[in-house]
Design a protein around this motif. Structure first.
Motif, PDB file in Angstrom:
ATOM      1  N   ILE A   6       0.523  -1.463   0.224  1.00 15.25           N
ATOM      2  CA  ILE A   6      -0.064  -0.231  -0.235  1.00 15.25           C
ATOM      3  C   ILE A   6       0.521   1.419   0.260  1.00 15.25           C
ATOM      4  O   ILE A   6       2.032   1.378   0.710  1.00 15.25           O
ATOM      5  CB  ILE A   6      -0.651   0.127   0.842  1.00 15.25           C
ATOM      6  CG1 ILE A   6      -1.741  -1.640   1.366  1.00 15.25           C
ATOM      7  CG2 ILE A   6      -1.312   0.831   1.100  1.00 15.25           C
ATOM      8  CD1 ILE A   6      -2.701  -1.349   2.100  1.00 15.25           C
ATOM      9  N   ASN A   7       0.827   2.199  -0.871  1.00 16.51           N
ATOM     10  CA  ASN A   7       1.209   3.693  -1.040  1.00 16.51           C
ATOM     11  C   ASN A   7       0.824   4.364   0.038  1.00 16.51           C
ATOM     12  O   ASN A   7      -0.638   4.718   0.652  1.00 16.51           O
ATOM     13  CB  ASN A   7       0.902   4.136  -2.932  1.00 16.51           C
ATOM     14  CG  ASN A   7       1.912   5.755  -2.604  1.00 16.51           C
ATOM     15  OD1 ASN A   7       2.088   6.118  -1.764  1.00 16.51           O
ATOM     16  ND2 ASN A   7       2.324   5.576  -3.596  1.00 16.51           N
ATOM     17  N   LEU A   8       1.815   4.667   1.440  1.00 15.71           N
ATOM     18  CA  LEU A   8       0.447   5.126   2.176  1.00 15.71           C
ATOM     19  C   LEU A   8       1.355   6.328   1.953  1.00 15.71           C
ATOM     20  O   LEU A   8       1.483   7.277   3.531  1.00 15.71           O
ATOM     21  CB  LEU A   8       1.699   4.612   3.711  1.00 15.71           C
ATOM     22  CG  LEU A   8       1.897   2.876   3.884  1.00 15.71           C
ATOM     23  CD1 LEU A   8       2.713   2.634   4.834  1.00 15.71           C
ATOM     24  CD2 LEU A   8       0.811   2.811   4.177  1.00 15.71           C
ATOM     25  N   GLU A  10       0.181   8.539   0.168  1.00 16.97           N
ATOM     26  CA  GLU A  10      -1.151   8.969  -0.989  1.00 16.97           C
ATOM     27  C   GLU A  10      -2.412   8.722  -0.760  1.00 16.97           C
ATOM     28  O   GLU A  10      -2.194   7.522   0.351  1.00 16.97           O
ATOM     29  CB  GLU A  10      -0.646   9.042  -2.290  1.00 16.97           C
ATOM     30  CG  GLU A  10       0.277   9.336  -2.739  1.00 16.97           C
ATOM     31  CD  GLU A  10       0.731   9.255  -4.323  1.00 16.97           C
ATOM     32  OE1 GLU A  10       0.055   7.847  -4.652  1.00 16.97           O
ATOM     33  OE2 GLU A  10       1.494   9.744  -5.047  1.00 16.97           O
ATOM     34  N   GLY A  11      -3.256   9.597  -0.655  1.00 20.45           N
ATOM     35  CA  GLY A  11      -4.480   9.007  -0.291  1.00 20.45           C
ATOM     36  C   GLY A  11      -4.690   9.050   0.671  1.00 20.45           C
ATOM     37  O   GLY A  11      -4.485  10.173   1.720  1.00 20.45           O
ATOM     38  N   ARG A  15      -8.283   6.016   5.663  1.00 22.07           N
ATOM     39  CA  ARG A  15      -8.715   4.957   5.153  1.00 22.07           C
ATOM     40  C   ARG A  15      -7.304   3.600   4.399  1.00 22.07           C
ATOM     41  O   ARG A  15      -7.375   2.978   4.781  1.00 22.07           O
ATOM     42  CB  ARG A  15      -9.541   5.114   3.702  1.00 22.07           C
ATOM     43  CG  ARG A  15      -9.299   4.367   2.302  1.00 22.07           C
ATOM     44  CD  ARG A  15     -10.071   4.495   1.380  1.00 22.07           C
ATOM     45  NE  ARG A  15     -10.597   3.212   0.176  1.00 22.07           N
ATOM     46  CZ  ARG A  15      -9.493   2.636  -0.370  1.00 22.07           C
ATOM     47  NH1 ARG A  15      -7.827   3.077  -0.381  1.00 22.07           N
ATOM     48  NH2 ARG A  15      -9.643   1.585  -0.734  1.00 22.07           N
ATOM     49  N   THR A  16      -6.736   4.672   4.176  1.00 20.60           N
ATOM     50  CA  THR A  16      -5.436   3.457   4.422  1.00 20.60           C
ATOM     51  C   THR A  16      -4.913   3.688   5.668  1.00 20.60           C
ATOM     52  O   THR A  16      -4.257   1.838   5.615  1.00 20.60           O
ATOM     53  CB  THR A  16      -3.980   5.553   3.775  1.00 20.60           C
ATOM     54  OG1 THR A  16      -4.363   5.490   2.188  1.00 20.60           O
ATOM     55  CG2 THR A  16      -2.823   4.750   3.829  1.00 20.60           C
ATOM     56  N   PHE A  20      -4.059  -0.278   6.603  1.00 18.52           N
ATOM     57  CA  PHE A  20      -3.073  -0.847   6.445  1.00 18.52           C
ATOM     58  C   PHE A  20      -3.068  -1.714   8.140  1.00 18.52           C
ATOM     59  O   PHE A  20      -1.951  -2.617   8.386  1.00 18.52           O
ATOM     60  CB  PHE A  20      -1.521   0.265   6.585  1.00 18.52           C
ATOM     61  CG  PHE A  20      -0.632  -0.510   6.764  1.00 18.52           C
ATOM     62  CD1 PHE A  20       0.111  -0.818   5.724  1.00 18.52           C
ATOM     63  CD2 PHE A  20      -0.120   0.249   7.574  1.00 18.52           C
ATOM     64  CE1 PHE A  20       1.596  -1.533   6.034  1.00 18.52           C
ATOM     65  CE2 PHE A  20       1.722  -0.101   8.468  1.00 18.52           C
ATOM     66  CZ  PHE A  20       2.316  -1.525   6.629  1.00 18.52           C
ATOM     67  N   GLY A 162       5.239  -0.707   3.424  1.00 22.35           N
ATOM     68  CA  GLY A 162       3.700  -1.244   3.270  1.00 22.35           C
ATOM     69  C   GLY A 162       3.394  -2.583   2.863  1.00 22.35           C
ATOM     70  O   GLY A 162       1.903  -2.236   1.982  1.00 22.35           O
ATOM     71  N   MET A 306       3.629   4.202   8.525  1.00 25.57           N
ATOM     72  CA  MET A 306       3.014   5.649   7.861  1.00 25.57           C
ATOM     73  C   MET A 306       4.009   7.050   8.009  1.00 25.57           C
ATOM     74  O   MET A 306       4.363   8.292   7.084  1.00 25.57           O
ATOM     75  CB  MET A 306       1.688   6.194   8.584  1.00 25.57           C
ATOM     76  CG  MET A 306       0.694   4.507   7.433  1.00 25.57           C
ATOM     77  SD  MET A 306      -1.227   5.165   7.964  1.00 25.57           S
ATOM     78  CE  MET A 306      -1.067   6.267   6.877  1.00 25.57           C
TER      79      MET A 306
END
Length: 478
Positions: A6-8, A10-11, A15-16, A20, A162, A306
């Motif tokens: 997971i790209n930690l 962005e976004g 939710r991230t 995660f 991630g 993160m």
């Protein structure tokens, strides 16, 4: 890169964090469920003495692992910050250096633990009817320690880049092996000899070795980010600059865990003085506490990963939002678990203490007084994870030392003449309150927002700048 990564940076943050942290929480649930089921086997087949033996032995194991895990945590901060900058070569250099260091320390800890186990158990005032079983269990566990440590290190490293789903999936087979082997080896089934408490430890050692092999095979078969191959094998030769960072940050982190373990060992000495029933009741509650602490641990790990990646990427505007989201999630999830345990304490604790009404009533008293303190402890875990993600380790060490030694143990000493054994259980919320208040003060006013850790990594990069770079550098997204 793995599709599970997971790209930690962005976004949406909430939710991230949720996506995660959820696999990390699942891993903690499986680990705790595994330990609890094994404790049920021990309690059912070996009684209160067996459960008391594992409680003493597990605490000694935690003490021996504390300093080693400090170095692993320091390494994964480097891995996360490099990943945030999309520097795969730097990430793998940190991973390789940490792997070599972690393996050497694991072998040393295993050997030392085997040798000093009798001394530590005696120093704990382990009851005479518990000592022999505790020593036998502990020594078998130390034999399998290096493989267990490496498996944990791989899992921590994957989470730092991630990928929290792979450690969760690979945890299941080892857990099933451990659960299945425990009754077979403890009670002597399927034609095997009855090994008693040593059988429980041997089952866990076998499962840990299988998990290690499975983890290594999966990392290379799926070409996961932390794999080393070809010229990258040179990353296993530790670089002085990276070792300096890992040692400088890992020693305070390890000492922090040693303070926690040391205070718990002293506390266990108080519990042991209350007799075998109290030790068994305490051991049963430690199984429940692993579940209550799961949200704080999982969310703290997610927040740390993160924060490390966002700090590495220079996205400081996201760090505060990550902290707030983590605190709210911990409050909701930990509070819910404490409420459930309060409502169902008798049937839950009876799983570990069958046919022992005296120990069961002591266990219910412990739960009533101590459980709510873990709400404060969980908040501290989340809040302290952010400064630690930028390498701030000395202040958290000082805070934990104050909260757990003069705080928690001082509370026992002061309150024991008034409350008797209940003072031991009141020390949990008292220590949690002290650590949370001090951590809030440091988070708001402490000077942890510098970039000293990143600068140290860059020094290591300058040293290898002229070398061939087999992995290349990832370009930032967008």
């Amino acid at each position: 890169m793995s599709s599970k990564t997971i790209n930690l940076t962005e976004g949406p943050i909430v939710r991230t964090l949720f996506l995660f942290a959820l696999p990390g929480l699942g891993s903690n649930i499986l680990q705790s469920l595994n330990a609890s089921i094994n404790a049920v086997w021990v309690g059912q087949f070996l009684g209160a003495q067996g459960l008391a033996a594992t409680a003493n032995a597990n605490l000694v194991m935690f003490m021996m692992l504390s300093l080693v895990f400090g170095f692993a945590m320091a390494t994964t901060i480097l891995i996360g910050q490099n990943m945030g900058r999309r520097d795969v070569a730097g990430m793998r250099r940190a991973f390789g250096t940490g792997l070599t260091l972690f393996l050497l320390l694991g072998v040393m800890s295993s050997t030392l633990g085997w040798l000093i186990s009798p001394l530590v158990l005696r120093a704990l005032s382990t009851p005479p009817d518990v000592y022999a079983n505790a020593l036998a269990y502990l020594r078998v566990m130390f034999l399998g320690l290096p493989f267990a440590l490496l498996t944990v290190y791989f899992a921590m490293s994957l989470r730092s880049v991630g990928d929290a789903m792979t450690p969760l999936m690979l945890q299941v087979p080892g857990m099933l092996i451990d659960i299945a082997l425990n009754p077979v080896l403890i009670n002597g089934m399927a034609g095997l000899p009855r090994l008693g408490i040593e059988g429980a430890a041997l089952a866990t050692m076998t499962a840990n070795f299988f998990s290690f092999l499975l983890m290594v095979g999966f990392i290379y078969r799926r070409d996961l980010p932390i794999r080393l191959q070809g010229p990258e094998w040179r990353y296993l030769l530790p670089k002085r600059e990276l070792l300096t960072v890992i040692l400088a940050k890992g020693i305070p982190m390890g000492l922090q865990m040693i303070v926690v373990a040391g205070s718990a060992i002293i506390l266990l000495g108080f519990v042991n003085a209350e007799g075998t029933a109290a030790v068994a009741a305490y051991g049963a509650n430690t199984q429940i506490w692993t579940y209550i602490q799961m949200p704080g641990i999982a969310i703290g790990m997610a927040v740390s990963a993160m924060a490390a990646q966002n700090i590495g990427a220079g996205l400081w505007n996201r760090v505060g939002a990550i902290t707030r989201a983590g605190l709210i999630a911990n409050l909701a999830l930990t509070g819910l678990l404490i409420l459930v345990v309060a409502l169902l304490d008798r049937p839950i604790l009876a799983l570990f203490l069958p046919n022992n009404p005296q120990a069961l009533e002591i266990a219910r008293t412990i739960a009533l007084l101590a459980n709510w303190g873990f709400l404060l402890i969980g908040a501290t875990m989340v809040l302290s994870a952010v400064p630690r993600a930028n390498g701030a380790t000395l202040a958290p060490l000082l805070i934990i030392t104050i909260a757990y030694l003069p705080g928690r143990l001082g509370a026992i000493t002061i309150l024991r003449p008034l409350l008797g054994s209940d003072a031991i259980w009141w020390s949990y919320p008292i220590g949690g309150a002290i650590s949370l208040l001090l951590t809030i003060g440091y988070y708001r006013y402490g000077k942890w927002r510098g970039s000293t850790l990143i600068a140290s990594i860059e020094e290591a990069e300058e040293m290898v700048q002229s070398e061939a770079d087999p992995a290349g550098r990832m370009m930032p997204n967008g």
